[in-house]
Structure formats: C-alpha cells, structure tokens
Write a protein that holds these residues in place. Sequence first.
Motif, PDB file in Angstrom:
ATOM      1  N   ALA A 336       0.830  -1.212   0.000  1.00 32.59           N
ATOM      2  CA  ALA A 336       0.000   0.000   0.000  1.00 32.59           C
ATOM      3  C   ALA A 336       0.863   1.260   0.000  1.00 32.59           C
ATOM      4  O   ALA A 336       0.460   2.297  -0.549  1.00 32.59           O
ATOM      5  N   GLY A 337       2.050   1.186   0.602  1.00 33.27           N
ATOM      6  CA  GLY A 337       2.953   2.338   0.587  1.00 33.27           C
ATOM      7  C   GLY A 337       3.352   2.715  -0.835  1.00 33.27           C
ATOM      8  O   GLY A 337       3.405   3.894  -1.190  1.00 33.27           O
ATOM      9  N   VAL A 338       3.602   1.711  -1.646  1.00 33.26           N
ATOM     10  CA  VAL A 338       3.996   1.958  -3.047  1.00 33.26           C
ATOM     11  C   VAL A 338       2.813   2.571  -3.812  1.00 33.26           C
ATOM     12  O   VAL A 338       2.984   3.480  -4.628  1.00 33.26           O
ATOM     13  N   VAL A 339       1.611   2.099  -3.515  1.00 36.36           N
ATOM     14  CA  VAL A 339       0.414   2.651  -4.163  1.00 36.36           C
ATOM     15  C   VAL A 339       0.197   4.102  -3.702  1.00 36.36           C
ATOM     16  O   VAL A 339      -0.150   4.977  -4.508  1.00 36.36           O
ATOM     17  N   ALA A 340       0.423   4.349  -2.410  1.00 40.69           N
ATOM     18  CA  ALA A 340       0.253   5.712  -1.880  1.00 40.69           C
ATOM     19  C   ALA A 340       1.230   6.679  -2.556  1.00 40.69           C
ATOM     20  O   ALA A 340       0.860   7.813  -2.885  1.00 40.69           O
ATOM     21  N   GLU A 341       2.454   6.232  -2.783  1.00 47.51           N
ATOM     22  CA  GLU A 341       3.420   7.078  -3.516  1.00 47.51           C
ATOM     23  C   GLU A 341       2.843   7.455  -4.877  1.00 47.51           C
ATOM     24  O   GLU A 341       2.921   8.604  -5.305  1.00 47.51           O
ATOM     25  N   ALA A 342       2.290   6.464  -5.565  1.00 46.53           N
ATOM     26  CA  ALA A 342       1.757   6.691  -6.915  1.00 46.53           C
ATOM     27  C   ALA A 342       0.628   7.714  -6.881  1.00 46.53           C
ATOM     28  O   ALA A 342       0.582   8.633  -7.705  1.00 46.53           O
ATOM     29  N   MET A 343      -0.274   7.573  -5.896  1.00 46.06           N
ATOM     30  CA  MET A 343      -1.424   8.479  -5.854  1.00 46.06           C
ATOM     31  C   MET A 343      -0.983   9.903  -5.500  1.00 46.06           C
ATOM     32  O   MET A 343      -1.493  10.872  -6.073  1.00 46.06           O
ATOM     33  N   LEU A 344      -0.023  10.040  -4.567  1.00 41.97           N
ATOM     34  CA  LEU A 344       0.469  11.385  -4.247  1.00 41.97           C
ATOM     35  C   LEU A 344       1.164  11.982  -5.469  1.00 41.97           C
ATOM     36  O   LEU A 344       0.957  13.158  -5.801  1.00 41.97           O
ATOM     37  N   ALA A 345       1.964  11.173  -6.165  1.00 40.08           N
ATOM     38  CA  ALA A 345       2.683  11.670  -7.353  1.00 40.08           C
ATOM     39  C   ALA A 345       1.699  12.126  -8.428  1.00 40.08           C
ATOM     40  O   ALA A 345       1.907  13.160  -9.075  1.00 40.08           O
ATOM     41  N   LEU A 346       0.612  11.377  -8.610  1.00 39.04           N
ATOM     42  CA  LEU A 346      -0.366  11.747  -9.645  1.00 39.04           C
ATOM     43  C   LEU A 346      -1.021  13.091  -9.327  1.00 39.04           C
ATOM     44  O   LEU A 346      -1.189  13.931 -10.213  1.00 39.04           O
ATOM     45  N   VAL A 347      -1.369  13.307  -8.058  1.00 40.39           N
ATOM     46  CA  VAL A 347      -2.014  14.579  -7.691  1.00 40.39           C
ATOM     47  C   VAL A 347      -1.011  15.732  -7.824  1.00 40.39           C
ATOM     48  O   VAL A 347      -1.356  16.805  -8.341  1.00 40.39           O
ATOM     49  N   LEU A 348       0.227  15.510  -7.384  1.00 44.01           N
ATOM     50  CA  LEU A 348       1.229  16.586  -7.472  1.00 44.01           C
ATOM     51  C   LEU A 348       1.563  16.911  -8.930  1.00 44.01           C
ATOM     52  O   LEU A 348       1.712  18.080  -9.304  1.00 44.01           O
ATOM     53  N   ALA A 349       1.677  15.885  -9.761  1.00 45.19           N
ATOM     54  CA  ALA A 349       1.985  16.111 -11.181  1.00 45.19           C
ATOM     55  C   ALA A 349       0.836  16.856 -11.854  1.00 45.19           C
ATOM     56  O   ALA A 349       1.053  17.760 -12.675  1.00 45.19           O
ATOM     57  N   ASP A 350      -0.381  16.492 -11.481  1.00 43.53           N
ATOM     58  CA  ASP A 350      -1.564  17.171 -12.015  1.00 43.53           C
ATOM     59  C   ASP A 350      -1.551  18.657 -11.628  1.00 43.53           C
ATOM     60  O   ASP A 350      -1.764  19.547 -12.459  1.00 43.53           O
ATOM     61  N   ALA A 351      -1.274  18.934 -10.345  1.00 43.16           N
ATOM     62  CA  ALA A 351      -1.257  20.322  -9.862  1.00 43.16           C
ATOM     63  C   ALA A 351      -0.120  21.109 -10.511  1.00 43.16           C
ATOM     64  O   ALA A 351      -0.257  22.310 -10.798  1.00 43.16           O
ATOM     65  N   LEU A 352       0.993  20.439 -10.746  1.00 44.10           N
ATOM     66  CA  LEU A 352       2.139  21.084 -11.397  1.00 44.10           C
ATOM     67  C   LEU A 352       1.770  21.502 -12.823  1.00 44.10           C
ATOM     68  O   LEU A 352       2.037  22.632 -13.258  1.00 44.10           O
ATOM     69  N   CYS A 353       1.140  20.585 -13.551  1.00 43.71           N
ATOM     70  CA  CYS A 353       0.735  20.870 -14.933  1.00 43.71           C
ATOM     71  C   CYS A 353      -0.326  21.962 -14.986  1.00 43.71           C
ATOM     72  O   CYS A 353      -0.330  22.787 -15.899  1.00 43.71           O
ATOM     73  N   GLU A 354      -1.198  21.953 -13.995  1.00 43.05           N
ATOM     74  CA  GLU A 354      -2.259  22.964 -13.927  1.00 43.05           C
ATOM     75  C   GLU A 354      -1.645  24.364 -13.816  1.00 43.05           C
ATOM     76  O   GLU A 354      -2.091  25.304 -14.454  1.00 43.05           O
ATOM     77  N   LYS A 355      -0.581  24.480 -13.017  1.00 39.84           N
ATOM     78  CA  LYS A 355       0.024  25.799 -12.787  1.00 39.84           C
ATOM     79  C   LYS A 355       0.969  26.214 -13.912  1.00 39.84           C
ATOM     80  O   LYS A 355       1.042  27.385 -14.247  1.00 39.84           O
ATOM     81  N   PHE A 356       1.668  25.246 -14.489  1.00 37.80           N
ATOM     82  CA  PHE A 356       2.746  25.607 -15.425  1.00 37.80           C
ATOM     83  C   PHE A 356       2.511  25.144 -16.861  1.00 37.80           C
ATOM     84  O   PHE A 356       3.337  25.405 -17.735  1.00 37.80           O
ATOM     85  N   GLY A 357       1.410  24.468 -17.111  1.00 37.50           N
ATOM     86  CA  GLY A 357       1.108  24.036 -18.484  1.00 37.50           C
ATOM     87  C   GLY A 357       1.602  22.636 -18.755  1.00 37.50           C
ATOM     88  O   GLY A 357       2.583  22.188 -18.164  1.00 37.50           O
ATOM     89  N   ASN A 358       0.911  21.933 -19.646  1.00 40.52           N
ATOM     90  CA  ASN A 358       1.298  20.537 -19.889  1.00 40.52           C
ATOM     91  C   ASN A 358       1.454  20.201 -21.373  1.00 40.52           C
ATOM     92  O   ASN A 358       1.243  19.069 -21.782  1.00 40.52           O
ATOM     93  N   ASP A 359       1.840  21.191 -22.176  1.00 44.20           N
ATOM     94  CA  ASP A 359       2.086  20.872 -23.589  1.00 44.20           C
ATOM     95  C   ASP A 359       3.459  20.235 -23.781  1.00 44.20           C
ATOM     96  O   ASP A 359       3.593  19.243 -24.484  1.00 44.20           O
ATOM     97  N   ASN A 360       4.463  20.832 -23.151  1.00 43.81           N
ATOM     98  CA  ASN A 360       5.833  20.405 -23.426  1.00 43.81           C
ATOM     99  C   ASN A 360       6.660  20.455 -22.149  1.00 43.81           C
ATOM    100  O   ASN A 360       6.590  21.430 -21.402  1.00 43.81           O
TER     101      ASN A 360
END
Length: 382
Positions: A336-360
């Motif tokens: 479950a720890g490995v899954v939790a890493e994945a879910m936190l990474a997905l939310v952080l990556a999403d928020a990062l793209c939201e703020k800075f753009g996700n084309d390139n």
Amino acid sequence: MRLLTAGESHGPMVLAVLDGVPAGLAVSPAEIDVDLRRRQLGYGRGARQRIERDAVRITGGVRQGRTTGAPLALEIVNRDAVNWERVMSVEPVAEPPDPVTRLRPGHADLAGALKFGHADVRDVIERASARETAARVAAGAVAKALLRVVGTDVASETKSIGDVVSEPRFDREAVEASEVRSADPERSGAMVAAIAAAREAGDTLGGVVAVRATGVVPGLGSFAEWDRRLDGRIAQALMSIQSAKGVQFADAFAAASERGSAVHDPIRVRDGAFVRDRNRAGGLEGGVTNGQDIVLEVAFKPISTLMKPLPSADLRTGEPAPALVERSDVCVVPAAGVVAEAMLALVLADALCEKFGNDNVDDLCAAVERYRRRLRPLDARR
Ligand code: EPS
C-alpha cells in the motif's frame, strides 16, 4: 492530468489511460516495472503474487522513449487469467460458473451488489480488488518521472503494522531492503512476526504508511475554491486506495489537542529565501504547497477476506452464512505504501501541470525556473 483504469482482477489485463502528460518526457517500461515489482513485494502477500510478474506494455502516447502529448495507454497482463477463462468469459458460456453469494463484511461485496443489482458478487469482487492498483502504480511511475524533472521526489515507509510501531526515517535503502518496508530492522522483525501470527490465526492485519514528497514546488493548489485545495485533493486520492480508512497531514490528530503557538511553523528569511524550522503543517497551508516537504500518513484497515470467516448472510436467501473464503493477502501495508506514492505523485503532477502548463516538458521546466526566481521577499526582487 486524468487517469482512468479498467480491467478485472482475473480478466486479461489491468489498463491505465493517463491523459495530460507533457510531450518530451523520457519514459521507459523498465522504469515503470521497478515500481510494479515493488508493489508485488512485502511479507504477508498472498499466492497471487507468485503467479504474476507485473510488467507494463505501453501501447499509446510514447515514441522513441519520449511522450508525445497523447494519452498514455499502459497495459499490465494478468497471468492468472488463463485459470479464469470460463468464469471471466465475455461471451456467455454453456456451463455458467456458480454465483458467489456469501458476503464478506468489510469488502465491497454487499454494498456493491445492492448498488448495481448483481446476483453474483463476483461482478463486484473482480473490480473492487486491489489488483487495480497495479494500473495506478504504472501511471504513478510516469507522474514520478515528471516530478523528478522539477526536483520533486516521492517516498514512503511503513510506520506500523498491527500494534508494532516504528518512527519513519525515510532511509530509502533500508526501507527497500526490509520485507515490510520499515527502515528499523528490529521493528521490521516484529512486524513480520505479527503478520505470521495473524496468518496462523486465520486473521489479517492493517497498519499505517507514512508518505513524503521532497523538493515540492511552492504554490500548487489554491485556497480560493474548496475543490482546488490541494490537501483535499491529496486526501481524496489516498482515501481512494483499497483498504484506506484515514489520512492525516503531519501529526494533525495530535496537533488538534495543542495550542496554536506549538502547532504553526514560524516564518523567517535565510539567504533571501523564506524558510521554516519545523513542519507541523505537513507542507501545505491554506490548501497550497508551501515548499516544505509534504508529510502525511494513511491508515489501512486489516484486509477483509478472512480465512476464519466472520458471520455473514447469503445474498440470495438472506440466511446466515459464513463469509466467502478465497485466496487473499494477510497484510498489504508494505504494498500500500507503493500505491500511496503513486497516488500522491499523480495529484502533485496534475497540480504542477495545472500551474505551469502541460504541452511540453521543457516549457514546463522553464516556467518553473522563472517562477522560483520570484519566491523571495518583495523588496529583494528588485
Ligand atoms: C491483488 C490481487 C488479488 C488479491 C488482492 C490484491 O489477487 P487474487 O484475488 O487472485 O488472490 O491478492 O486483492 C485483495 C486483497 C482484495 O481484497 O481484493 C494484487 O495484485 O494486488
């Protein structure tokens, strides 16, 4: 970034479709497979993990080692599917399988059967199964690769299994060397013994996983709308993991009984940058990342398939019947720890793209770099 997963536990595969990954990100199946392998490990896993050799097949969104900006399609074959062809057949079969009607307390069996009107609990079991987390982990590995480009790293460690508690140190090498993903060798041994004793008793064990993100870009999320608060989004993502029953940022439940002066993290400026000497906020204030490490814990209940089943009822007759007993795990906390890493990474990556753009991905990095330069006291920016 959007993630959809599909596929049943004993169907041909589990599948992730991840949309919104910037073009130009280096992605390799071998890198994703490292996390898939980590998810399969851990003392207390069931026999299924000896059948599977989880490995990703990328069938969309990557060419010549780099993302194209198109949705990624990530497939993980279920090797066990060959043993379930009749039960899982898409077409009706001449000899239909016996329906499962004995309900497991704690699993999605009853709630799912009532909701969807199923007469065979197998229709619930197959999709409620934590086998689905293989797809999440594959997608999460891509999110981690994107986060690494801006210097963010996500890690986890087992904090407790049953009543054995160890204070997480996030010593990656020691964590990965431990069968239960705890850096403390003595407590690791005690955790293994606790799982072995639960197995012996036909029972199961839960626990707590600590998750941490370092090198977090400040300013992700927003205080301005309830659904954009990043702590809320992170909690939702973690709570969606099978068996998760609670989430706290830093030591939130202990802090609730203390005074504000002890709980909030004083602000000062060092070398022109805002810094804190402690992190009881867990890396977010007002639903926004503050640049400190994100530190949180997820509580996982003991798994609900018991070899000594609880009293239950039959879905069809309503008569008393012991819960279904089928192959399962004794403890899934390390995985479950490995899954939790994945879910936190997905939310952080999403928020990062939201703020800075996700084309390139290079555009995104340049935007992050420029943004970081203004994160200083107002007068120091001139
Ligand atoms: C899992 C595979 C499943 C279970 C487990 C998670 O395989 P099987 O049902 O064939 O044994 O081991 O799922 C559950 C514990 C559950 O309650 O659904 C996996 O690959 O993670």
